[in-house]
Motif scaffolding. Structure first.
Motif, PDB file in Angstrom:
ATOM      1  N   VAL A   5       5.167   0.990 -10.281  1.00 21.80           N
ATOM      2  CA  VAL A   5       5.202   1.068  -8.820  1.00 21.80           C
ATOM      3  C   VAL A   5       4.615  -0.212  -8.248  1.00 21.80           C
ATOM      4  O   VAL A   5       3.473  -0.559  -8.551  1.00 21.80           O
ATOM      5  CB  VAL A   5       4.409   2.292  -8.318  1.00 21.80           C
ATOM      6  CG1 VAL A   5       4.381   2.320  -6.802  1.00 21.80           C
ATOM      7  CG2 VAL A   5       5.022   3.571  -8.857  1.00 21.80           C
ATOM      8  N   PRO A   6       5.360  -0.955  -7.423  1.00 22.09           N
ATOM      9  CA  PRO A   6       4.823  -2.187  -6.838  1.00 22.09           C
ATOM     10  C   PRO A   6       3.581  -1.905  -5.996  1.00 22.09           C
ATOM     11  O   PRO A   6       3.466  -0.859  -5.354  1.00 22.09           O
ATOM     12  CB  PRO A   6       5.968  -2.691  -5.956  1.00 22.09           C
ATOM     13  CG  PRO A   6       7.196  -2.030  -6.493  1.00 22.09           C
ATOM     14  CD  PRO A   6       6.750  -0.701  -7.014  1.00 22.09           C
ATOM     15  N   VAL A   7       2.660  -2.846  -6.011  1.00 26.57           N
ATOM     16  CA  VAL A   7       1.477  -2.755  -5.154  1.00 26.57           C
ATOM     17  C   VAL A   7       1.824  -3.416  -3.824  1.00 26.57           C
ATOM     18  O   VAL A   7       2.036  -4.630  -3.761  1.00 26.57           O
ATOM     19  CB  VAL A   7       0.257  -3.450  -5.799  1.00 26.57           C
ATOM     20  CG1 VAL A   7      -0.939  -3.392  -4.854  1.00 26.57           C
ATOM     21  CG2 VAL A   7      -0.078  -2.789  -7.139  1.00 26.57           C
ATOM     22  N   VAL A   8       1.914  -2.621  -2.781  1.00 26.80           N
ATOM     23  CA  VAL A   8       2.347  -3.120  -1.481  1.00 26.80           C
ATOM     24  C   VAL A   8       1.319  -2.766  -0.412  1.00 26.80           C
ATOM     25  O   VAL A   8       0.995  -1.597  -0.218  1.00 26.80           O
ATOM     26  CB  VAL A   8       3.719  -2.525  -1.085  1.00 26.80           C
ATOM     27  CG1 VAL A   8       4.120  -2.985   0.312  1.00 26.80           C
ATOM     28  CG2 VAL A   8       4.786  -2.916  -2.097  1.00 26.80           C
ATOM     29  N   GLY A   9       0.802  -3.795   0.259  1.00 28.65           N
ATOM     30  CA  GLY A   9      -0.086  -3.569   1.396  1.00 28.65           C
ATOM     31  C   GLY A   9       0.732  -3.530   2.671  1.00 28.65           C
ATOM     32  O   GLY A   9       1.643  -4.336   2.848  1.00 28.65           O
ATOM     33  N   TYR A  10       0.429  -2.594   3.548  1.00 30.71           N
ATOM     34  CA  TYR A  10       1.232  -2.437   4.758  1.00 30.71           C
ATOM     35  C   TYR A  10       0.625  -3.103   5.993  1.00 30.71           C
ATOM     36  O   TYR A  10       1.170  -3.010   7.083  1.00 30.71           O
ATOM     37  CB  TYR A  10       1.497  -0.950   5.012  1.00 30.71           C
ATOM     38  CG  TYR A  10       2.610  -0.440   4.114  1.00 30.71           C
ATOM     39  CD1 TYR A  10       3.932  -0.416   4.543  1.00 30.71           C
ATOM     40  CD2 TYR A  10       2.340  -0.024   2.817  1.00 30.71           C
ATOM     41  CE1 TYR A  10       4.949   0.018   3.708  1.00 30.71           C
ATOM     42  CE2 TYR A  10       3.352   0.418   1.971  1.00 30.71           C
ATOM     43  CZ  TYR A  10       4.648   0.438   2.438  1.00 30.71           C
ATOM     44  OH  TYR A  10       5.658   0.863   1.600  1.00 30.71           O
ATOM     45  N   GLU A  11      -0.488  -3.809   5.808  1.00 30.04           N
ATOM     46  CA  GLU A  11      -1.008  -4.601   6.910  1.00 30.04           C
ATOM     47  C   GLU A  11      -0.085  -5.800   7.122  1.00 30.04           C
ATOM     48  O   GLU A  11       0.525  -6.312   6.188  1.00 30.04           O
ATOM     49  CB  GLU A  11      -2.431  -5.096   6.608  1.00 30.04           C
ATOM     50  CG  GLU A  11      -3.472  -3.993   6.490  1.00 30.04           C
ATOM     51  CD  GLU A  11      -3.414  -3.273   5.151  1.00 30.04           C
ATOM     52  OE1 GLU A  11      -2.740  -3.794   4.234  1.00 30.04           O
ATOM     53  OE2 GLU A  11      -4.010  -2.187   5.038  1.00 30.04           O
ATOM     54  N   THR A  12       0.000  -6.272   8.344  1.00 31.93           N
ATOM     55  CA  THR A  12       0.944  -7.329   8.691  1.00 31.93           C
ATOM     56  C   THR A  12       0.782  -8.566   7.828  1.00 31.93           C
ATOM     57  O   THR A  12       1.770  -9.184   7.410  1.00 31.93           O
ATOM     58  CB  THR A  12       0.791  -7.711  10.180  1.00 31.93           C
ATOM     59  OG1 THR A  12       1.018  -6.547  10.979  1.00 31.93           O
ATOM     60  CG2 THR A  12       1.795  -8.798  10.572  1.00 31.93           C
ATOM     61  N   LEU A  13      -0.456  -8.947   7.534  1.00 35.38           N
ATOM     62  CA  LEU A  13      -0.698 -10.188   6.799  1.00 35.38           C
ATOM     63  C   LEU A  13      -0.924  -9.961   5.306  1.00 35.38           C
ATOM     64  O   LEU A  13      -1.350 -10.876   4.603  1.00 35.38           O
ATOM     65  CB  LEU A  13      -1.896 -10.935   7.405  1.00 35.38           C
ATOM     66  CG  LEU A  13      -1.696 -11.403   8.853  1.00 35.38           C
ATOM     67  CD1 LEU A  13      -2.941 -12.139   9.365  1.00 35.38           C
ATOM     68  CD2 LEU A  13      -0.468 -12.306   8.971  1.00 35.38           C
ATOM     69  N   SER A  14      -0.637  -8.758   4.822  1.00 40.56           N
ATOM     70  CA  SER A  14      -0.764  -8.513   3.380  1.00 40.56           C
ATOM     71  C   SER A  14       0.302  -9.311   2.634  1.00 40.56           C
ATOM     72  O   SER A  14       1.486  -9.255   2.975  1.00 40.56           O
ATOM     73  CB  SER A  14      -0.582  -7.022   3.074  1.00 40.56           C
ATOM     74  OG  SER A  14      -1.619  -6.268   3.633  1.00 40.56           O
ATOM     75  N   ARG A  15      -0.124 -10.025   1.611  1.00 36.38           N
ATOM     76  CA  ARG A  15       0.808 -10.840   0.836  1.00 36.38           C
ATOM     77  C   ARG A  15       1.612  -9.946  -0.110  1.00 36.38           C
ATOM     78  O   ARG A  15       1.069  -9.043  -0.743  1.00 36.38           O
ATOM     79  CB  ARG A  15       0.058 -11.907   0.048  1.00 36.38           C
ATOM     80  CG  ARG A  15       0.974 -12.891  -0.665  1.00 36.38           C
ATOM     81  CD  ARG A  15       0.166 -13.999  -1.336  1.00 36.38           C
ATOM     82  NE  ARG A  15       1.040 -14.947  -1.994  1.00 36.38           N
ATOM     83  CZ  ARG A  15       1.637 -15.967  -1.398  1.00 36.38           C
ATOM     84  NH1 ARG A  15       1.460 -16.155  -0.092  1.00 36.38           N
ATOM     85  NH2 ARG A  15       2.421 -16.789  -2.060  1.00 36.38           N
ATOM     86  N   LEU A  16       2.910 -10.214  -0.203  1.00 35.40           N
ATOM     87  CA  LEU A  16       3.784  -9.458  -1.090  1.00 35.40           C
ATOM     88  C   LEU A  16       4.160 -10.312  -2.294  1.00 35.40           C
ATOM     89  O   LEU A  16       4.534 -11.473  -2.147  1.00 35.40           O
ATOM     90  CB  LEU A  16       5.058  -9.029  -0.353  1.00 35.40           C
ATOM     91  CG  LEU A  16       4.857  -8.076   0.832  1.00 35.40           C
ATOM     92  CD1 LEU A  16       6.166  -7.886   1.586  1.00 35.40           C
ATOM     93  CD2 LEU A  16       4.325  -6.735   0.349  1.00 35.40           C
ATOM     94  N   SER A  17       4.057  -9.724  -3.464  1.00 33.98           N
ATOM     95  CA  SER A  17       4.438 -10.421  -4.693  1.00 33.98           C
ATOM     96  C   SER A  17       5.881 -10.054  -5.025  1.00 33.98           C
ATOM     97  O   SER A  17       6.169  -8.950  -5.502  1.00 33.98           O
ATOM     98  CB  SER A  17       3.513 -10.011  -5.837  1.00 33.98           C
ATOM     99  OG  SER A  17       3.879 -10.662  -7.033  1.00 33.98           O
ATOM    100  N   VAL A  18       6.799 -10.977  -4.727  1.00 33.66           N
ATOM    101  CA  VAL A  18       8.227 -10.725  -4.886  1.00 33.66           C
ATOM    102  C   VAL A  18       8.818 -11.756  -5.832  1.00 33.66           C
ATOM    103  O   VAL A  18       8.558 -12.959  -5.698  1.00 33.66           O
ATOM    104  CB  VAL A  18       8.957 -10.786  -3.525  1.00 33.66           C
ATOM    105  CG1 VAL A  18      10.423 -10.452  -3.681  1.00 33.66           C
ATOM    106  CG2 VAL A  18       8.302  -9.839  -2.526  1.00 33.66           C
ATOM    107  N   CYS A  19       9.622 -11.304  -6.781  1.00 34.76           N
ATOM    108  CA  CYS A  19      10.191 -12.226  -7.770  1.00 34.76           C
ATOM    109  C   CYS A  19      11.321 -13.060  -7.161  1.00 34.76           C
ATOM    110  O   CYS A  19      11.779 -12.800  -6.048  1.00 34.76           O
ATOM    111  CB  CYS A  19      10.711 -11.446  -8.977  1.00 34.76           C
ATOM    112  SG  CYS A  19      12.137 -10.386  -8.627  1.00 34.76           S
TER     113      CYS A  19
END
Length: 240
Positions: free
Chosen positions: A8-22
């Protein structure tokens, strides 16, 4: 899952949360390679608005049929006759409702594919829940356009937008992650896929074709560095 490593991807839902995307992948290639020597259920596969792709390496169903052990296609197009359409030695598309799949249950199905489908239906959440109930433990691969892709942002600057007339949803990375979580999926990954101007290239010639190919190359260059602006996403999941 045949060696496919997911979680399960670790996803922060705050606007400035960084997303780790391949980095983005080729959609046709990724899905086709996943179906090699497998028994596949291909939902919404006829794609009557883009039949120019039939017989080329850009028609997803045809590419799957070339490598799979067997393919059962389901599509509600009225152009499909009662007996279905044979698309290969071990593949056939039947006319049917992709949202009511009980009649297409086959205990030998290993992968369910729904390419560019969930943006057309009223309840993607209900659709995934149905697949979980009918095909528990199987692998599911969905793909859908990205609502914030770079290509459409560029078109927006010149008062244009590329959308299929039947689209009723748009998705982003976080929205797809929410969809997976609300569907109860516990083993999945979300992979961006590259921009393709296939239909425009196939329907053009001369300078227009060259321009379309150049535009495709430029957009893909941007997507490589900014994958959240990629043309779409693939959800690759185990139905558990």
């Amino acid at each position: 899952m045949g060696g496919v490593n997911m979680n399960v991807p670790v996803v922060g839902y705050e606007t400035l949360s960084r997303l780790s995307v391949c980095k983005p992948v080729d959609r046709i290639e990724y899905i086709t390679n996943s179906c090699i020597d497998k028994k596949v259920l291909d939902i919404g596969c006829y794609d009557e608005t883009a039949l120019i792709k039939r017989g080329t390496n850009f028609w997803l169903h045809g590419c799957i049929a070339n490598v799979a052990k067997g393919v059962i296609g389901v599509d509600d197009s009225k152009k499909i006759p009662d007996g279905g359409i044979e698309t290969g030695p071990n593949s056939r598309i039947f006319r049917g409702n992709g949202l009511k799949l009980d009649g297409f249950f086959d205990k030998n199905i290993e992968i369910i594919v729904a390419g560019e489908f969930i943006e057309h239906i009223e309840s993607p959440l209900q659709f995934i829940s149905q697949l979980k109930n009918i095909f528990p433990g199987r692998r599911m691969i969905l793909s859908t356009p990205n609502g914030v892709c770079f290509a459409n942002s560029v078109l927006g600057a010149i008062s244009r937008e590329a959308q299929h007339p039947d689209h009723i949803h748009v998705f982003t990375y976080k929205i797809l992650n929410t969809l997976c979580l609300r569907s109860g999926l516990t083993d999945y990954k979300i992979i961006p896929y590259r921009f393709f101007a296939t239909q425009m290239i196939l329907e053009s010639n001369g300078s227009k074709k060259i321009a379309a190919q150049l535009a495709q190359g430029v957009v893909r260059g941007v997507e490589r560095f900014f994958p959240l602006l990629s043309f779409g996403y693939i959800i690759d999941a185990r139905l558990i």
